[in-house]
Design an enzyme around this catalytic site. Structure first.
Site, PDB file in Angstrom:
ATOM      1  N   TYR A 148      -0.932  -0.154  10.579  1.00  0.00           N
ATOM      2  CA  TYR A 148      -1.309  -0.562   9.219  1.00  0.00           C
ATOM      3  C   TYR A 148      -0.169  -0.248   8.248  1.00  0.00           C
ATOM      4  CZ  TYR A 148      -3.543  -0.896   4.719  1.00  0.00           C
ATOM      5  OH  TYR A 148      -3.825  -1.244   3.404  1.00  0.00           O
ATOM      6  N   SER A 158       0.851  -1.189   0.000  1.00  0.00           N
ATOM      7  CA  SER A 158       0.000   0.000   0.000  1.00  0.00           C
ATOM      8  C   SER A 158       0.888   1.241   0.000  1.00  0.00           C
ATOM      9  CB  SER A 158      -0.882   0.020   1.259  1.00  0.00           C
ATOM     10  OG  SER A 158      -1.473   1.294   1.440  1.00  0.00           O
TER      11      SER A 158
HETATM   12  P1  NDP Z   1     -11.649  -5.661   1.388  1.00  0.00           P
HETATM   13  O1  NDP Z   1     -11.927  -5.419   2.839  1.00  0.00           O
HETATM   14  O2  NDP Z   1     -12.698  -5.338   0.399  1.00  0.00           O
HETATM   15  O3  NDP Z   1     -11.199  -7.180   1.185  1.00  0.00           O
HETATM   16  C1  NDP Z   1     -10.311  -7.786   2.065  1.00  0.00           C
HETATM   17  C2  NDP Z   1     -10.304  -9.270   1.818  1.00  0.00           C
HETATM   18  O4  NDP Z   1      -9.386  -9.883   2.750  1.00  0.00           O
HETATM   19  C3  NDP Z   1     -11.654  -9.915   2.034  1.00  0.00           C
HETATM   20  O5  NDP Z   1     -11.870 -10.848   1.007  1.00  0.00           O
HETATM   21  C4  NDP Z   1     -11.524 -10.613   3.375  1.00  0.00           C
HETATM   22  O6  NDP Z   1     -12.309 -11.791   3.355  1.00  0.00           O
HETATM   23  C5  NDP Z   1     -10.035 -10.977   3.342  1.00  0.00           C
HETATM   24  N1  NDP Z   1      -9.516 -11.237   4.690  1.00  0.00           N
HETATM   25  C6  NDP Z   1      -9.397 -10.377   5.718  1.00  0.00           C
HETATM   26  N2  NDP Z   1      -8.904 -11.007   6.798  1.00  0.00           N
HETATM   27  C7  NDP Z   1      -8.696 -12.305   6.425  1.00  0.00           C
HETATM   28  C8  NDP Z   1      -8.223 -13.467   7.102  1.00  0.00           C
HETATM   29  N3  NDP Z   1      -7.841 -13.438   8.383  1.00  0.00           N
HETATM   30  N4  NDP Z   1      -8.150 -14.625   6.407  1.00  0.00           N
HETATM   31  C9  NDP Z   1      -8.536 -14.675   5.115  1.00  0.00           C
HETATM   32  N5  NDP Z   1      -8.990 -13.614   4.427  1.00  0.00           N
HETATM   33  C10 NDP Z   1      -9.070 -12.453   5.079  1.00  0.00           C
HETATM   34  O7  NDP Z   1     -10.288  -4.844   1.093  1.00  0.00           O
HETATM   35  P2  NDP Z   1      -9.571  -4.430  -0.281  1.00  0.00           P
HETATM   36  O8  NDP Z   1      -9.985  -5.306  -1.373  1.00  0.00           O
HETATM   37  O9  NDP Z   1      -9.722  -2.975  -0.425  1.00  0.00           O
HETATM   38  O10 NDP Z   1      -8.055  -4.685   0.105  1.00  0.00           O
HETATM   39  C11 NDP Z   1      -7.361  -5.826  -0.313  1.00  0.00           C
HETATM   40  C12 NDP Z   1      -5.892  -5.647   0.038  1.00  0.00           C
HETATM   41  O11 NDP Z   1      -5.391  -4.457  -0.556  1.00  0.00           O
HETATM   42  C13 NDP Z   1      -5.602  -5.508   1.541  1.00  0.00           C
HETATM   43  O12 NDP Z   1      -4.386  -6.145   1.813  1.00  0.00           O
HETATM   44  C14 NDP Z   1      -5.475  -3.997   1.728  1.00  0.00           C
HETATM   45  O13 NDP Z   1      -4.663  -3.675   2.839  1.00  0.00           O
HETATM   46  C15 NDP Z   1      -4.824  -3.606   0.423  1.00  0.00           C
HETATM   47  N6  NDP Z   1      -5.032  -2.229  -0.014  1.00  0.00           N
HETATM   48  C16 NDP Z   1      -6.279  -1.664  -0.080  1.00  0.00           C
HETATM   49  C17 NDP Z   1      -6.426  -0.353  -0.540  1.00  0.00           C
HETATM   50  C18 NDP Z   1      -7.747   0.338  -0.578  1.00  0.00           C
HETATM   51  O14 NDP Z   1      -7.759   1.590  -0.590  1.00  0.00           O
HETATM   52  N7  NDP Z   1      -8.866  -0.357  -0.639  1.00  0.00           N
HETATM   53  C19 NDP Z   1      -5.273   0.405  -1.010  1.00  0.00           C
HETATM   54  C20 NDP Z   1      -4.011  -0.268  -0.867  1.00  0.00           C
HETATM   55  C21 NDP Z   1      -3.915  -1.551  -0.421  1.00  0.00           C
HETATM   56  P3  NDP Z   1     -13.113 -12.381   4.613  1.00  0.00           P
HETATM   57  O15 NDP Z   1     -13.586 -11.223   5.442  1.00  0.00           O
HETATM   58  O16 NDP Z   1     -14.220 -13.144   3.960  1.00  0.00           O
HETATM   59  O17 NDP Z   1     -12.124 -13.263   5.294  1.00  0.00           O
HETATM   60  C1  8X3 Z   2      -5.120   1.620   1.733  1.00  0.00           C
HETATM   61  C2  8X3 Z   2      -4.805   2.996   1.275  1.00  0.00           C
HETATM   62  O1  8X3 Z   2      -4.452   5.395   2.074  1.00  0.00           O
HETATM   63  O2  8X3 Z   2      -6.193   4.103   3.161  1.00  0.00           O
HETATM   64  O3  8X3 Z   2      -3.956   0.904   1.951  1.00  0.00           O
HETATM   65  O4  8X3 Z   2      -3.885   3.622   3.603  1.00  0.00           O
HETATM   66  S1  8X3 Z   2      -4.826   4.066   2.591  1.00  0.00           S
END
Ligand code: NDP
Ligand code: 8X3
Length: 252
Positions: free
Chosen positions: A149, A136
């Protein structure tokens, strides 16, 4: 390459990545805790998608799931370590230790468990393979409340680069993909513990990145020739840029 394993496939980036990979001809194993969401994706994508309910922070469950992959699904040559979360946006001195532990357990330990379980067979097969880790911008650019985070995502970046250093001389490639603000996922709903109005406010009046933007990038990475390793990609929406350094001034 033709079998992918995507963690966090029940929502957001992970579900979009599964859809894009399957549409491009990949067979995709999708993992997450919510089995019913994975089942819905299976109904949508069909036989090219294998739902694998799994909590990545449970080491024994990860080992068992990887060892128990059915015939025809074992030779994973694309691993997308996407499962992850932010919990809370409090200043460090008021944050909950349980939230910090949860982020470390998922974003660091979970990613390590899955990588450690799959990596030996990826190396031993001696064929081209790729690991994409979701970092990220929060791992590169500090901001208020991102304390742990951002720390976990900085770990993801450095671990990815070190992994590639270890894998020099093998055909296993590693990329860390570092998106900025991205809407349309559950990320902020999770961060704000189900406060959907507060989550929606994060993206108000902004054309943020979308999960499809991330999924297209993952697919592009997977489509690079076997001799190309993309080390890291940081991507932001045009509406996002860099903050200045902050200065705390004394009051007269
Ligand atoms: P979401 O919350 O939409 O999706 C997260 C996913 O991770 C879900 O499918 C959830 O599934 C799964 N998850 C969480 N905890 C667990 C666990 N213990 N075991 C298995 N699966 C798990 O988030 P995003 O799609 O936005 O984010 C995906 C990734 O990208 C993350 O690593 C996030 O930090 C990163 N990211 C996101 C950004 C954003 O702005 N959205 C920007 C930069 C990075 P379930 O709950 O069913 O287990
Ligand atoms: C998710 C992007 O800016 O919320 O990793 O940290 S930010």
């Amino acid at each position: 390459m033709n079998i992918a394993l995507v963690t966090g496939a029940s929502a957001g980036f992970g579900a979009a990545i599964c859809r894009h990979l399957a549409a491009a001809g990949w067979r995709v194993i999708g993992t997450a805790r919510r089995a019913e969401k994975l089942q819905a994706l299976h109904s949508e994508i069909g036989e090219a998608f294998l739902p694998l309910p799994l909590d990545v922070s449970d080491k024994a469950a990860v080992t068992a799931a990887v060892q128990g992959l059915p015939d025809g699904w074992r030779d994973v040559d694309l691993l997308v370590n996407n499962a992850g979360l932010a919990v809370g946006l409090e200043r460090a001195d008021t944050a909950r230790i349980e939230d910090w532990e949860r982020m470390v357990a998922t974003n660091i330990n979970g990613l390590l468990y899955v990588t450690h379980a799959l990596l030996p067979q990826m190396v031993q097969r001696g064929a081209s393979a790729l690991i994409v880790n979701l970092g990220s911008t929060a791992g590169n650019w500090p901001y208020f409340g991102a304390n742990v985070y951002g720390g976990t995502k900085a770990f993801v970046e450095q671990f990815s680069l070190n992994l590639r250093a270890d894998l020099a001389g093998t055909p296993v490639r590693v990329t860390v993909l570092e998106p900025g603000l991205c809407s349309g996922t559950e990320f902020s709903n999770v961060r704000f513990r189900g406060d959907d109005a507060r989550a929606a406010a994060v993206y108000e009046g902004v054309q943020a990145l979308t999960a499809d933007d991330i999924a297209r990038t993952v697919l592009w990475l997977a489509q690079q020739p076997a001799h190309v390793n993309v080390n890291r990609i940081e991507m932001m929406p045009v509406a996002q840029s860099f903050a200045g350094l902050s200065v705390a001034r004394k009051k007269n």
